[in-house]
Motif scaffolding. Structure first.
Motif, mmCIF file in Angstrom:
data_model
loop_
_atom_site.group_PDB
_atom_site.id
_atom_site.type_symbol
_atom_site.label_atom_id
_atom_site.label_comp_id
_atom_site.label_asym_id
_atom_site.label_seq_id
_atom_site.Cartn_x
_atom_site.Cartn_y
_atom_site.Cartn_z
ATOM 1 N N ASP A 93 2.634 71.446 1.948
ATOM 2 C CA ASP A 93 3.384 71.226 0.708
ATOM 3 C C ASP A 93 2.689 70.212 -0.202
ATOM 4 O OD1 ASP A 93 5.225 73.064 1.518
ATOM 5 O OD2 ASP A 93 6.769 71.619 2.095
ATOM 6 N N VAL A 96 0.306 72.146 -2.065
ATOM 7 C CA VAL A 96 0.992 72.862 -3.152
ATOM 8 C C VAL A 96 1.163 71.943 -4.349
ATOM 9 C CG1 VAL A 96 3.147 73.980 -3.840
ATOM 10 C CG2 VAL A 96 2.147 74.481 -1.592
ATOM 11 N N VAL A 103 3.176 78.629 -2.947
ATOM 12 C CA VAL A 103 4.062 79.195 -1.936
ATOM 13 C C VAL A 103 5.067 80.114 -2.622
ATOM 14 C CG1 VAL A 103 5.596 77.163 -2.015
ATOM 15 C CG2 VAL A 103 5.628 78.674 -0.008
ATOM 16 N N TYR A 108 2.445 80.791 2.129
ATOM 17 C CA TYR A 108 1.443 79.998 1.426
ATOM 18 C C TYR A 108 0.284 80.899 1.026
ATOM 19 C CZ TYR A 108 3.987 75.935 3.149
ATOM 20 O OH TYR A 108 4.967 75.004 3.407
#
Length: 371
Positions: A93, A96, A103, A108
């Motif tokens: 994350d 990201v 995602v 992902y």
């Protein structure tokens, strides 16, 4: 609500935005704030992104996601971390939020252009170079003053030989051009490569000359094993012997027509380089040649400056060579007809060619190498 309560409510609603605006103004006018914001934008975030890309590439995550988007469980299984599912999610994350991954529907996938390019198999050397920079070069910059105080140096164990071997292929085009210019094609050649890395340059030489036989040597056992596996995969085990060894302790007959050292002369201390080059010459048949390639000091290349810093702080090796100094060392080691040349104008990559004696024939017969 009575009039007094109403007045207090109105006063609070008016004062709240004023208070917020004053707080913002106070923060913005702090002279440290613009510097912090500038560093965050120009330095810190790109550094974080580079670190994430190096990590994701080194772990194989980029390559995995290049095949297909994966959910968290698939990546847990791929990385074999069943006990750390939540921590892996936090790391992904973060990627990201940094803009390297995306995602969608719980899966992902690669998002940024650098992530997609580094995931491509053809760019593995560049991906390894980024990993080398983040894992080895950045600590040299970060820890240098502390290391001086502690009397500490980097050791060979602080490097990952496999990463370095892959990273060195970022210069593959220039090294191959050097081989193209100086490898004999018409007659059999017996080649000794010192510091063979992945073995890619031996393979290139073998393709150019079908009658070439070679001994490929690397100091680090895991690198030599990887090179031997590559030779088997490439179908070259009948022509190329691969072994772990140190040039300074090798016991070989003077039977080679060509000895090569690519991008590794700085793994030897500067004070020992004449002796090392003498040792390399002792393996050459009369008239045999040395082909040495190396990035050299000068030219204002920041990456080479930091690589040079790393070796200055290591307990082995030494600084990158200077062209004129290395020419002088080759001559002192007994080589003749020493020449140095560049491949790409303005680039500090140099090719050094030298001969073992002015006279003498190669006397090649193409037989397998004997110790």
């Amino acid at each position: 609500m009575d009039l007094l309560s109403l007045a207090r409510t109105v006063k609070d609603r008016v004062e709240a935005p004023i208070t917020d605006a004053l707080a913002v103004a106070k923060v913005v006018t702090d002279p440290r704030t613009p510097l912090l914001l500038a560093l965050s934008t120009v330095v810190v975030t790109p550094l974080y992104r580079a670190a994430f890309l190096a990590s994701a590439s080194g772990a194989g995550v980029l390559q995995c996601l290049a095949v297909r988007p994966c959910d968290l469980d698939s990546l847990v299984e791929y990385l074999e971390v069943p006990q750390d599912r939540e921590r892996l999610r936090v790391w992904l994350d973060t990627g990201v939020r940094l803009g390297e991954l995306d995602v969608r529907e719980g899966c992902y996938r690669l998002r940024s252009t650098p992530a997609k390019l580094l995931a491509h198999a053809g760019n593995d050397a560049v991906a390894a170079a980024l990993e080398e920079i983040m894992r080895f070069h950045v600590p040299a910059l970060l820890d240098a003053p502390r290391m001086l105080k502690e009397g500490r140096r980097f050791s060979l164990g602080d490097q990952d030989g496999t990463v370095i071997a892959r990273s060195s292929l970022a210069l593959q085009g220039m090294v191959q051009e050097a081989i193209d210019r100086h490898l004999e094609r018409a007659t059999p050649v017996r080649l000794l490569e010192i510091g063979c890395g992945t073995g890619a340059y031996v393979r290139h030489a073998a393709r150019l000359n079908p009658r070439l036989t070679a001994l490929a040597v690397d100091l680090q056992p895991e690198v030599a094993l990887r090179a031997a596996a590559n030779m088997a995969e490439w179908g070259l085990t009948g022509r190329v012997e691969t072994r772990q060894g140190d040039l300074r302790t090798l016991e070989l007959q003077p039977q080679f027509d060509l000895v090569t050292l690519h991008n590794n002369i700085y793994y030897f201390p500067e004070a020992e380089r004449v002796e090392v080059l003498e040792r390399a010459r002792s393996f050459l048949a009369p008239g045999g040649r040395l082909l040495l390639t190396s990035s050299c000091q000068g030219g204002g290349n920041a990456g080479l400056d930091v690589l040079n810093l790393w070796f200055e702080y290591a307990d082995f090796g030494g600084p990158l060579p200077r062209e004129d100094e290395l020419v002088a060392q080759l001559e002192k080691a007994g080589f003749t007809d020493v020449r140095a040349a560049g491949i790409v104008p303005t680039q500090p990559f140099r090719v050094f060619v030298a001969t073992n004696g002015a006279d003498g024939a190669n006397g090649t017969n193409g037989t397998p190498i004997q110790a």
